[in-house]
Scaffold this motif. Structure first.
Motif, PDB file in Angstrom:
ATOM      1  N   TYR A   1       0.840  -1.206   0.000  1.00  0.00           N
ATOM      2  CA  TYR A   1       0.000   0.000   0.000  1.00  0.00           C
ATOM      3  C   TYR A   1       0.869   1.248   0.000  1.00  0.00           C
ATOM      4  CZ  TYR A   1      -3.625  -3.332   1.401  1.00  0.00           C
ATOM      5  OH  TYR A   1      -4.490  -4.395   1.444  1.00  0.00           O
ATOM      6  N   LEU A   2       1.994   1.182   0.746  1.00  0.00           N
ATOM      7  CA  LEU A   2       2.865   2.352   0.832  1.00  0.00           C
ATOM      8  C   LEU A   2       3.438   2.715  -0.540  1.00  0.00           C
ATOM      9  CD1 LEU A   2       4.324   4.424   2.716  1.00  0.00           C
ATOM     10  CD2 LEU A   2       6.198   2.782   2.835  1.00  0.00           C
ATOM     11  N   ARG A   3       3.884   1.712  -1.282  1.00  0.00           N
ATOM     12  CA  ARG A   3       4.460   2.000  -2.601  1.00  0.00           C
ATOM     13  C   ARG A   3       3.410   2.606  -3.534  1.00  0.00           C
ATOM     14  NH1 ARG A   3       7.268  -2.901  -1.642  1.00  0.00           N
ATOM     15  NH2 ARG A   3       5.705  -4.085  -2.845  1.00  0.00           N
ATOM     16  N   THR A   4       2.183   2.139  -3.412  1.00  0.00           N
ATOM     17  CA  THR A   4       1.114   2.711  -4.249  1.00  0.00           C
ATOM     18  C   THR A   4       0.913   4.185  -3.925  1.00  0.00           C
ATOM     19  OG1 THR A   4       0.033   0.557  -4.340  1.00  0.00           O
ATOM     20  CG2 THR A   4      -1.300   2.467  -4.912  1.00  0.00           C
ATOM     21  N   LEU A   5       0.894   4.527  -2.626  1.00  0.00           N
ATOM     22  CA  LEU A   5       0.724   5.925  -2.218  1.00  0.00           C
ATOM     23  C   LEU A   5       1.911   6.779  -2.644  1.00  0.00           C
ATOM     24  CD1 LEU A   5      -0.787   5.472   1.359  1.00  0.00           C
ATOM     25  CD2 LEU A   5      -1.948   6.413  -0.635  1.00  0.00           C
ATOM     26  N   VAL A   6       3.127   6.247  -2.490  1.00  0.00           N
ATOM     27  CA  VAL A   6       4.317   7.011  -2.889  1.00  0.00           C
ATOM     28  C   VAL A   6       4.284   7.284  -4.385  1.00  0.00           C
ATOM     29  CG1 VAL A   6       6.832   6.910  -3.092  1.00  0.00           C
ATOM     30  CG2 VAL A   6       5.713   6.197  -0.963  1.00  0.00           C
ATOM     31  N   ALA A   7       3.835   6.293  -5.138  1.00  0.00           N
ATOM     32  CA  ALA A   7       3.724   6.513  -6.590  1.00  0.00           C
ATOM     33  C   ALA A   7       2.728   7.607  -6.902  1.00  0.00           C
ATOM     34  CB  ALA A   7       3.319   5.206  -7.269  1.00  0.00           C
ATOM     35  N   GLU A   8       1.624   7.681  -6.188  1.00  0.00           N
ATOM     36  CA  GLU A   8       0.634   8.732  -6.382  1.00  0.00           C
ATOM     37  C   GLU A   8       1.221  10.087  -6.044  1.00  0.00           C
ATOM     38  OE1 GLU A   8      -2.416   8.775  -7.555  1.00  0.00           O
ATOM     39  OE2 GLU A   8      -2.452   6.651  -8.031  1.00  0.00           O
ATOM     40  N   VAL A   9       1.981  10.115  -4.910  1.00  0.00           N
ATOM     41  CA  VAL A   9       2.562  11.402  -4.490  1.00  0.00           C
ATOM     42  C   VAL A   9       3.591  11.876  -5.511  1.00  0.00           C
ATOM     43  CG1 VAL A   9       4.010  12.501  -2.731  1.00  0.00           C
ATOM     44  CG2 VAL A   9       2.129  11.004  -2.045  1.00  0.00           C
ATOM     45  N   ALA A  10       4.350  10.960  -6.042  1.00  0.00           N
ATOM     46  CA  ALA A  10       5.435  11.355  -6.961  1.00  0.00           C
ATOM     47  C   ALA A  10       4.941  11.643  -8.366  1.00  0.00           C
ATOM     48  CB  ALA A  10       6.485  10.241  -7.012  1.00  0.00           C
ATOM     49  N   THR A  11       3.672  11.312  -8.701  1.00  0.00           N
ATOM     50  CA  THR A  11       3.161  11.544 -10.050  1.00  0.00           C
ATOM     51  C   THR A  11       2.755  13.009 -10.208  1.00  0.00           C
ATOM     52  OG1 THR A  11       2.349   9.296 -10.196  1.00  0.00           O
ATOM     53  CG2 THR A  11       1.418  10.876 -11.737  1.00  0.00           C
ATOM     54  N   PRO A  12       3.269  13.725 -11.205  1.00  0.00           N
ATOM     55  CA  PRO A  12       2.898  15.141 -11.379  1.00  0.00           C
ATOM     56  C   PRO A  12       1.415  15.266 -11.717  1.00  0.00           C
ATOM     57  CG  PRO A  12       4.848  14.566 -12.670  1.00  0.00           C
ATOM     58  CD  PRO A  12       4.273  13.294 -12.190  1.00  0.00           C
ATOM     59  N   GLU A  13       0.793  16.241 -11.121  1.00  0.00           N
ATOM     60  CA  GLU A  13      -0.626  16.506 -11.379  1.00  0.00           C
ATOM     61  C   GLU A  13      -0.769  17.947 -11.866  1.00  0.00           C
ATOM     62  OE1 GLU A  13      -3.129  14.516 -11.294  1.00  0.00           O
ATOM     63  OE2 GLU A  13      -2.207  12.742 -10.374  1.00  0.00           O
ATOM     64  N   GLU A  14      -1.669  18.106 -12.799  1.00  0.00           N
ATOM     65  CA  GLU A  14      -1.899  19.456 -13.300  1.00  0.00           C
ATOM     66  C   GLU A  14      -2.713  20.279 -12.319  1.00  0.00           C
ATOM     67  OE1 GLU A  14      -3.717  19.121 -17.076  1.00  0.00           O
ATOM     68  OE2 GLU A  14      -1.973  18.204 -18.060  1.00  0.00           O
TER      69      GLU A  14
ATOM     70  N   ASP B   1       8.373  20.508  -5.448  1.00  0.00           N
ATOM     71  CA  ASP B   1       6.974  20.173  -5.189  1.00  0.00           C
ATOM     72  C   ASP B   1       6.706  19.869  -3.710  1.00  0.00           C
ATOM     73  OD1 ASP B   1       6.286  20.494  -7.819  1.00  0.00           O
ATOM     74  OD2 ASP B   1       6.686  18.384  -8.329  1.00  0.00           O
ATOM     75  N   GLY B   2       7.741  19.938  -2.900  1.00  0.00           N
ATOM     76  CA  GLY B   2       7.537  19.769  -1.473  1.00  0.00           C
ATOM     77  C   GLY B   2       8.056  18.443  -0.925  1.00  0.00           C
ATOM     78  N   LYS B   3       7.985  18.363   0.397  1.00  0.00           N
ATOM     79  CA  LYS B   3       8.394  17.153   1.110  1.00  0.00           C
ATOM     80  C   LYS B   3       7.164  16.551   1.785  1.00  0.00           C
ATOM     81  CE  LYS B   3      13.094  18.807   2.068  1.00  0.00           C
ATOM     82  NZ  LYS B   3      14.075  19.114   3.124  1.00  0.00           N
ATOM     83  N   TYR B   4       7.085  15.241   1.705  1.00  0.00           N
ATOM     84  CA  TYR B   4       5.898  14.562   2.227  1.00  0.00           C
ATOM     85  C   TYR B   4       6.314  13.383   3.127  1.00  0.00           C
ATOM     86  CZ  TYR B   4       3.425  17.117  -1.423  1.00  0.00           C
ATOM     87  OH  TYR B   4       2.922  18.097  -2.219  1.00  0.00           O
ATOM     88  N   LEU B   5       5.419  13.065   4.020  1.00  0.00           N
ATOM     89  CA  LEU B   5       5.574  11.868   4.840  1.00  0.00           C
ATOM     90  C   LEU B   5       4.375  10.974   4.554  1.00  0.00           C
ATOM     91  CD1 LEU B   5       7.162  10.341   7.040  1.00  0.00           C
ATOM     92  CD2 LEU B   5       5.682  11.431   8.748  1.00  0.00           C
TER      93      LEU B   5
END
Length: 461
Positions: free
Chosen positions: A51-64, A150-154
């Protein structure tokens, strides 16, 4: 020769084996429980990491759009309020406060793990336990993500750790039940091995006891190949003991014969010149030498006989024979000799030694008795200093008795209180020495009727 106490050895072996079984199984159980818990945690962590890798992939994907839209993780529990399964994405650089969380968190927040700068795993994540919104214990995996501008996330994913604990608890129950059954099986196996594995040693112990008590002359029977050499060596030791005793008897007899003849010649020659003071002195010293030789040869014979293993004497026939003999010898005096004997009393030693000891005591009592002699034979209570049952022979007379000083004196070799009575003064001394060689004792006290009481204690069967 000591007798092996098989039951004590079996008990020690059983207790030692049982203790080792308990200790080994307990340690094994602790290790297996710990290994299973770690295995359960790793399986749970793999699920969280997915689940964590899925969320990290979402966070790292650029969004318009400025608002990131996180897709479903494919787990319905993330949509069920306060279900114990949560995810949370929080921006940590402080420029644009932003937090996204699963619907199951409702309006709550996941607490971060306490961490240091170097506590990330090789995969760049942290793992641990925290308290959840509803008091659940949560297993948490979190990963810091740096997207530059784009910032830092946890990114955090948490699951209800009750699943881990329940699986471990269930495994512990099954493990404990299995180990209890295994322990019972091992204990029963140990009992079987101790009981039947040590049976040959118990048989040897019983056989040695039979030899010592006179019920057998050697160890007989078939023994396992591991025990057979012990039985053979024990039999060889018994045979060697008998041979040594026989040789000692032969040497003592030869010595007695060799000394008696020269002494008899000296005495005869001195007696032929009894008027000569020198001859009288030679005769006096020769008599002393003969008494000394007789005494020490008697002790040597006694020591040789005592060394024999497994000789038993029935007491009743010996006492009856001595009583009849003394009644004939002292018939003219009208002595009454009374006997009281415990049934089945047996002496652990040779018959001739028992006859000599008791015969001396009865003869001495008959010489001094006024009209009555009593003989009481019983099994005496074992004292603290005695390692085997004891036979007690008490001979009382109604004669004048002896003072304490006189009792001590007559036990010394060659001491006679009345020269008018026949004898050499060696009788009570021989009884005392012989009893001591057998591990017994002779005590002289005052008889209830005022005469002398001789109390003889000897090993019994």
């Amino acid at each position: 020769m000591g007798v092996m106490r098989g039951s004590s050895l079996a008990t020690r072996l059983f207790l030692s084996a049982t203790a080792w079984v308990v200790v080994v199984l307990a340690l094994t159980g602790i290790v297996l429980s710990s290994v299973y818990r770690q295995s359960s945690e790793r399986a749970f962590d793999r699920r969280l990491n997915l689940y964590l890798r899925t969320l990290v992939a979402e966070v790292a994907t650029p969004e318009e759009t400025p608002e990131r839209q996180f897709q479903s993780l494919g787990e319905p529990l993330f949509d069920l309020p306060l279900s114990g399964w949560y995810w949370q994405v929080a921006r940590t650089d402080g420029d644009k406060p932003e937090r996204r969380a699963s619907r199951s968190l409702w309006d709550r927040k996941l607490p971060q793990l306490e961490h240091h700068a170097d506590d990330l795993t090789a995969a760049g994540v942290r793992l641990g336990y925290v308290d959840g919104p509803e008091g659940q214990i949560l297993r948490v995996v979190e990963r810091p993500v740096d997207l530059g501008g784009d910032g830092k996330y946890l990114v955090m994913v948490a699951g209800d750790a009750t699943e881990i604990f329940e699986e471990t608890r269930t495994f512990d129950y099954y493990l404990a039940g299995t180990f209890v059954a295994l322990s019972i099986g091992l204990v029963l196996t140990t009992i079987f091995q101790v009981r039947f594995g040590l049976a040959p040693l118990k048989r040897i112990s019983d056989a040695i006891a039979d030899v010592r008590s006179g019920r057998a002359e050697r160890l007989v029977g078939e023994f396992p190949v591991e025990i057979a050499p012990l039985a053979r060596e024990t039999n060889a030791l018994i045979d060697a003991n008998r041979q040594i005793v026989e040789r000692a008897r032969t040497h003592v007899g030869n010595l007695a014969h060799a000394l008696k003849t020269p002494l008899s010649v000296i005495i005869n020659e001195a007696s032929a010149h009894d008027a000569d003071p020198f001859a009288a002195k030679v005769l006096e010293q020769a008599d002393m030498m003969r008494d000394q030789v007789a005494h020490h040869l008697q002790r040597a014979r006694i020591a040789a006989r005592v060394s024999i293993i497994g000789t038993i004497t029935e007491v009743a026939p010996v006492i009856d024979g001595l009583r009849r003999t003394m009644e004939k010898i002292h018939r003219s005096r009208g002595l009454a000799i009374e006997c009281s004997m415990a049934s089945g009393a047996r002496f652990r030693g040779e018959r001739q030694d028992f006859e000599e000891m008791v015969g001396n005591l009865i003869d001495n009592a008959c010489k001094w008795a006024a009209g009555r002699v009593s003989i009481d034979v019983s099994l005496a209570p074992r004292s603290a200093a005695e390692s085997e049952p004891m036979l007690q022979v008490v001979v009382d007379d109604d004669g004048p008795g002896l003072s304490p000083a006189e009792r001590a004196k007559v036990l010394r070799r060659g001491q006679r209180l009345d020269e008018s009575k026949p004898g050499s003064g060696l009788g009570l001394s021989i009884v005392n020495d012989l009893a001591a060689l057998y591990g017994g004792s002779l005590a002289l006290t005052e008889a209830p009727g005022g005469g002398l009481r001789a109390e003889l204690r000897l090993p019994a069967v």
